[in-house]
Design an enzyme around this catalytic site. Structure first.
Site, PDB file in Angstrom:
ATOM      1  N   GLN C 110       0.930  -1.210  -0.012  1.00  0.00           N
ATOM      2  CA  GLN C 110       0.161  -0.136  -0.093  1.00  0.00           C
ATOM      3  C   GLN C 110       0.825   1.422  -0.059  1.00  0.00           C
ATOM      4  O   GLN C 110       1.700   1.456   0.808  1.00  0.00           O
ATOM      5  CB  GLN C 110      -0.955   0.133   1.237  1.00  0.00           C
ATOM      6  CG  GLN C 110      -1.918   1.092   1.170  1.00  0.00           C
ATOM      7  CD  GLN C 110      -2.344   1.461   2.811  1.00  0.00           C
ATOM      8  OE1 GLN C 110      -1.640   0.924   3.688  1.00  0.00           O
ATOM      9  NE2 GLN C 110      -3.592   2.009   2.967  1.00  0.00           N
ATOM     10  N   SER C 113       0.301   6.423   2.656  1.00  0.00           N
ATOM     11  CA  SER C 113       1.100   7.502   3.828  1.00  0.00           C
ATOM     12  C   SER C 113       2.371   8.229   3.022  1.00  0.00           C
ATOM     13  O   SER C 113       3.015   7.473   2.316  1.00  0.00           O
ATOM     14  CB  SER C 113       1.559   6.699   4.896  1.00  0.00           C
ATOM     15  OG  SER C 113       0.435   6.367   5.770  1.00  0.00           O
ATOM     16  N   SER C 145       4.550  -1.720   4.408  1.00  0.00           N
ATOM     17  CA  SER C 145       5.010  -2.997   4.785  1.00  0.00           C
ATOM     18  C   SER C 145       5.089  -3.824   3.572  1.00  0.00           C
ATOM     19  O   SER C 145       4.151  -3.757   2.889  1.00  0.00           O
ATOM     20  CB  SER C 145       4.256  -3.682   5.927  1.00  0.00           C
ATOM     21  OG  SER C 145       2.703  -3.531   5.465  1.00  0.00           O
ATOM     22  N   GLU C 228      -9.765  -2.004   5.560  1.00  0.00           N
ATOM     23  CA  GLU C 228      -8.769  -2.177   6.740  1.00  0.00           C
ATOM     24  C   GLU C 228      -9.512  -2.850   7.733  1.00  0.00           C
ATOM     25  O   GLU C 228     -10.602  -2.619   8.352  1.00  0.00           O
ATOM     26  CB  GLU C 228      -8.146  -0.896   6.964  1.00  0.00           C
ATOM     27  CG  GLU C 228      -6.698  -1.189   7.342  1.00  0.00           C
ATOM     28  CD  GLU C 228      -6.046   0.289   7.684  1.00  0.00           C
ATOM     29  OE1 GLU C 228      -6.867   1.343   7.422  1.00  0.00           O
ATOM     30  OE2 GLU C 228      -4.927   0.139   7.944  1.00  0.00           O
ATOM     31  N   GLU C 361      -5.341  10.023  18.619  1.00  0.00           N
ATOM     32  CA  GLU C 361      -6.023  11.208  18.662  1.00  0.00           C
ATOM     33  C   GLU C 361      -6.916  11.121  17.489  1.00  0.00           C
ATOM     34  O   GLU C 361      -8.252  11.806  17.613  1.00  0.00           O
ATOM     35  CB  GLU C 361      -5.005  12.389  18.339  1.00  0.00           C
ATOM     36  CG  GLU C 361      -4.114  12.772  19.362  1.00  0.00           C
ATOM     37  CD  GLU C 361      -3.051  11.772  19.705  1.00  0.00           C
ATOM     38  OE1 GLU C 361      -2.841  10.831  18.451  1.00  0.00           O
ATOM     39  OE2 GLU C 361      -2.595  11.702  20.828  1.00  0.00           O
TER      40      GLU C 361
END
Lengths: 381, 391, 391, 381
Positions: C110, C113, C145, C228, C361
């Site tokens: 993936q 990010s 990963s 996910e 958060e």
């Protein structure tokens, strides 16, 4: 289905909630606690007799509903949500539980809501450390017990003494209500001066301890109700209340605290349900046989069931006590000034939560029980 | 040239030579004011000598044993009203108000907070509408301590709803004896009433009671609030003093209450109380050394949280005794009484410590922005007329 | 009419009658896919039968003891890429990618990010510029990963910087063997590298590798992220299992480590672990009863905080042993290894639990807004072109 | 002036900070910990000899600077802020303190930075529970001590044995460094197999315990430095880092957490200063005579000073350990992904903070000492 609510339970909840919404709103409770008699005898009669909650734990052969701790817990959730000044926990849970083993005739009157009883022990006592404070001689009882909950509205006092349990007519005892932190469940000093008592056949100290265990485990459900009211009322308030031209509930620091509180309450519900399920005498473990650990499987069946139940009670009471208190305290804080005033009902919940923390064993006392039950021993001296 | 310590000492000596402390209390105080020995840093003629503020300590020492003013009752007057009147008052106003304020002949209260304006004081809704040489005031104030024995109140009211919230406010001295002022005790969760609600209905105030310019009320109020005493004064000075001392004393006296769980929590709180006390000492040393640091902003936060945790532990550890309460009688009281009342009262009253005088949430904002320099949040109310703000 | 359990069971029986599980592993898996018994809720021809999703459990039971796919290595492919390809892929893309994805012949990673876009994924800066029938991609991805053994990556890139951030994104399948793709292991604080950085420099991707419309990448990515796996799967099922079990075992085995302070904290954590486990059980019961509740959102929060507290206590209670570490060797690893490694590793690795897969958060924001219905904060980036956003 | 920094202390701080900024930045430390020798011998030489920190605690008559625990604490704050891999705490504080009472000649070499020493005790040992693990016979030492800090770079090992203290040449012992949680202060196993030792005249177990007390109290200042670096670095990061087109540091939940952390650090500074001041042997109490409570005043002077110091150490070490750890953990969290990577130095601080929590007594062990020193006894058994 073990940790969820059954349809029957949800129906029972709806009946109780409707009645309380109608006759036991925050304004009513506030007015009652300022009067001489916080307990609402009329409302209790309706709840006990028409909805039939007084006999939930009493078997049918003794005139009760033959329901279980599960349904009882649902009623307690609703009574907690309303901080209702009613003797359900003290009479229909604690006193009834102490009598269950004996099958005493008093059960019928209690189940019918014709009489209420109170177990004469300090409300702060834990199931692990009960000790008699009254004495008996020739069927006549003497002694003084402080901080007894529900005694002020009981017709019958159940007094542990001499290894047995005695029924004393409230008229033969002195019951002095003292100013109590919890305005909705005042405590009283019970003084017995050579009061005549009837020995309950077949009831002993073990019944008292079992009643205290049941009471502690089910008090967790009442605490869940307290926590839920506080959480929901605070949510509603901070969505409405504006400061700096924004709803208070849009400020991130507040949002994160509410999220954490919600998570505590979610877990309180699971813990309270688990305790109620096991107290209901379910033969299997609460959450599926595959979830038992090896340690447990090595133990014998009966002993293990008892130990599972005790552990579930200790977990539920220690967790729910702290959660109810934390949510009530945060609720006062997030209401700001209005939360510090007598006219807003949140203080009734704060006081109930603080008293509930102490009642039937503090969280620390129940964690000490966890140490024993979950094999997590303390330091070797 | 500023006065020095020696001169001030001489002035006090001269004053005391001429005024008998054993005589009439009020006369003594009035004379002390007129001699400029009330608050020496105030100007001459207004109770002071225009001396450095530090010399006040010298004066107080010299006046030990003489009639004293009542700092408790006069808190608002001395701490908030007086510096504001000095800074913004006309000569007439200073001349009229300061002397009886200092002597205590006239008690003052504060009319700022409203039910709808707590942390966000600037949104307050009490209206003042001009009517010739007078203003007509309507609204409701809350958390007013001492309103029932006050002669005057410092009041902020909205005089222009059409401009952004900070700009439409005006500051007044409110005549607490005027028709339309109603004071009702406000019962708290402890059962008693330390504060009042004040209802203002068609209250007429002369324009000579206005302090500062019309529309300048926010700036005037800032002066008042800056003079609110910093919380550091409230912290214990002795090791093991204050709320921790109360709990520790019970702990020592009653071994039967002890458990390992309570012990662990008590030790943590004792350490926290001690490091908080040390931080207060360090702050005082900084102030004495002329290096005021930002640490003061945090002291109130710390004490609120400590008082709450300690008083909660106190009730819990007493077991069945914690289920009782000392007295629910509805009555007025003039102050917090942590040391005279029972553990239940302390527990409930301490809940107010993180709300009154700036909530802990607001104090954390202040620390984050003013001390740590973190950016403020996006503001949605800066340029919006007050009357259009969501409420 | 949807298939029922019986029919599915028969299909598996028929398949197994014709295919020897002891034969070639890959041939067996390919045949299973072609028979529609890979993921039965996928359409026929794409490894499925168009059957209800629940029947997959039946199929898995029947295939017990036969060659299995590698769920660990294929996590991203199975859990994220496949449902996205199914939902947004062309027939060609589905036909090309899904079979080797399922059999494990092609591993997926993936590429979402970026160093500058963590919680705020939609601000990502990797550019894809059209060049005829190709796209030229430049940028840097992180926390990937399995990138080093992947054939394909699911990639979101910015194709229009002039529109607000959510609107200028496009979703691609990235050829991990293409020139300009560089994979570097990313060393973590534990010493090892579970993840990679992926540098994309002038990587040319054919337009046939685009998934969904140009500019529709955010919507496509939402499908990926919704799939996910929910964190609940990660919670222990047994009472006293998981991280608390590790700590409790050490506690029982080594009485010399015990103190009252540690005991009190351990008991609190044991209770917290137990109520968290019960909440997970209750959630599973709700799902089984067809009453999915909002509780799921909180489980990851709880486990992160528990893992951190427990692993911290574990290191502390071991004293001098806690000062040591098992192994700092820089090497690749494919997964979290809480049970095989030492307490220091667990302590450090658990710190990632509140960051990876949604920070605590962000999760609190989600609970507050989606579960509790609290209002969102004022947004400053909604209608601003991406290139003008402060960064 | 007791809890503030003197001008001399601030000058010392500036010198140390300048040197470290120059030669011990985060990048340098990261590279060093990956090398075979994390300790920076060259930097140590400069710091020890040119700035003269090695002899701070050594009296002038033994060749030292004759400074006190106060100045030493300031150096430790700076070394903590830099997670500097230097043997100051282990040699110049722990080893020197153990020798101070004896006035041994070794002090001169240590003060001059010509030699470094390590006290051979497990770094996890507390001042309250020290026990020897080596044995001595005819001046020859045997035994194994694990988790010794600073042994890897020591020329001389100070070994408590037989009630005394022995100096052993490092070359005569086996010092095996083990992989350590704290990369910047590795621990080692010291094995003595009939190693020749020189008995330090006039030093005994009491000196070792006093050294551990001094070490624990001053470690609090190092922890303060760790906490301050983490707080400041996080502040800088969240002011810069944008998410959702706003600085992360503008989100209220983050702001409130930072405010709470700052308040913890403010109190850590007061606690660490107080311990350093009392360890400096100040004759008066740390914060003014008027602040002593009645209990203390009744005690004798000398005993009381010692008790004040011990209490200050226990308070400082327990508070600062937890604060440093909390700030370091929050720092990792608020850095997000980058905080989990080896390339960002924050993990060095996290590891130092976690190891520091254990070093010289955990917070819980020091709170147990508070129980005794502040007269807060536990439950009666």
């Amino acid at each position: 289905m073990t940790l969820l609510y059954t349809e029957i339970e949800e129906d029972l909840r709806a009946s109780v909630r409707d009645l309380l919404a109608d006759r036991c709103g925050p304004g009513v409770v506030l007015r009652r606690v300022e009067s001489a008699t916080p307990y609402d005898a009329e409302l209790w009669k309706t709840l006990a007799q028409e909805i039939g909650v007084a006999g939930l734990l009493v078997p049918e052969e003794h005139g009760g509903a033959g329901a279980s701790a599960r349904e009882t817990a649902v009623v307690l959730e609703e009574l907690g949500r309303a901080v209702a000044p009613l003797p359900f926990l003290t009479s229909s849970v604690l006193a009834v539980s102490a009598l269950l083993g004996s099958g005493d005739g008093l059960l019928g009157a209690l189940a019918a809501g014709e009489a209420t009883a109170a177990l004469v022990v300090p409300f702060a006592v834990s199931p692990y450390r009960f000790a008699e404070t009254a004495t008996v001689r020739d069927g006549v009882l003497s002694g003084q017990v402080r901080a007894v909950a529900g005694a002020d509205v009981a017709d019958v006092l159940l007094v542990p003494a001499g290894g047995g349990l005695y029924a004393v007519d409230a008229a033969d005892a002195t019951v002095e209500v003292v100013p109590s932190l919890d305005l909705t469940r005042p405590i009283a000093t019970v003084t017995l001066s050579s009061a005549p008592g009837r020995r309950i056949e077949g009831a002993d100290g073990g019944d008292v301890r079992r009643a205290l265990l049941t009471g502690a485990g089910l008090l967790a459900s009442e605490q869940l109700g307290v926590a839920e009211w506080c959480l929901n009322t605070t949510l509603a308030y901070i969505k409405e209340r504006h400061q700096f031209a924004r709803p208070v509930g849009s400020f991130q620091a507040i949002k994160h605290r509410m999220a954490d509180l919600w998570l505590d309450v979610v877990r309180a519900r699971a813990a309270a349900r688990n305790a109620a399920h096991l107290l209901a005498g379910a033969t299997g473990p609460a959450v599926g046989g595959d979830e038992r650990d090896g340690q447990d499987e090595r133990d014998g069946r009966d002993g293990q069931d008892g130990r599972d139940t005790e552990l579930a009670v200790a977990v539920a009471k220690s967790w729910c006590s702290e959660v109810a208190l934390r949510v009530a305290e945060e609720s006062v804080q997030l209401h700001g000034g209005i939360g510090m005033t007598w006219e807003h009902p949140v203080h009734l919940y704060l006081k109930r939560a603080k008293a509930g923390e102490i009642a039937l064993g503090t969280p620390g006392v129940h964690r000490d029980a966890v140490a024993v039950l979950a094999d997590l021993p303390g330091p070797v001296a | 040239m500023a006065l020095d310590e020696e001169t001030v000492r001489e002035r006090v000596a001269a004053f005391l030579a001429g005024h008998d402390p054993a005589g009439d209390r009020l006369e003594f105080l009035r004379a002390r004011f007129d001699a400029g020995l009330a608050w020496v840093h105030f100007p001459e003629g207004l109770g002071g000598l225009g001396a450095p503020r530090e010399l006040q300590n010298v004066v107080e020492r010299e006046f030990t044993g003489t009639p004293q003013i009542n700092h408790g009752l006069q808190t608002i007057g001395l701490g908030m009203a007086a510096p504001t009147i000095l800074a913004f008052g006309t000569d007439e106003q200073r001349g009229r108000f300061l002397r009886p304020l200092w002597t205590g002949e006239e008690i003052w209260c504060q009319l700022f907070s409203e039910p709808g304006a707590g942390s966000d004081l600037a949104t307050l809704a009490t209206r003042a509408v001009r009517d010739g040489e007078e203003w007509i005031v309507d609204g409701q104030k809350v958390w007013t301590s001492g309103a029932h024995h006050s002669r005057w109140g410092i009041l902020v009211a909205r005089t222009d709803p059409d401009v952004p919230k900070h700009r439409g406010l005006t500051y007044f001295v409110c005549d607490m004896h005027a028709p339309g002022v109603e004071v009702r005790p406000l019962r708290q969760i402890t059962g008693e009433a330390e504060f009042n609600e004040v209802f203002l209905t068609g209250v007429r105030l002369g324009d000579d009671l206005r302090l500062g310019e019309v529309g300048d009320g926010w700036r005037v109020a800032q002066t008042t609030l800056m003079n609110e005493r910093v919380a550091i004064g409230g912290g214990p000075v002795r090791r093991g003093g204050g709320m921790i001392g109360l709990v520790a004393d019970t702990w020592r006296a009653r071994p039967e209450l002890r458990t390992h769980d309570l012990h662990g929590r008590l030790l943590r709180l004792w350490v926290e109380a001690e490091v908080t006390r040390l931080a207060g000492s360090r702050l005082r040393e900084q102030l004495a050394a002329g290096q005021p640091g930002p640490e003061g902003s945090g002291m109130k936060l710390s004490f609120a949280s400590l008082n709450q945790a300690l008083s909660g532990l106190d009730v819990e550890m007493r077991g069945e005794e914690g289920l009782a309460y000392d007295d629910w009688t509805f009555r007025r009281s003039d102050a917090v009484d942590f040391f005279g009342r029972g553990p239940g009262y302390r527990y409930l009253r301490a809940k107010g410590n993180s709300i009154e005088g700036g909530t802990s949430e607001i104090l954390r904002n202040i620390v984050a922005e003013r001390v740590l320099g973190l950016p403020s949040e996006p503001r949605v109310d800066k340029d919006v007329p007050w009357k259009e703000l969501p409420r």
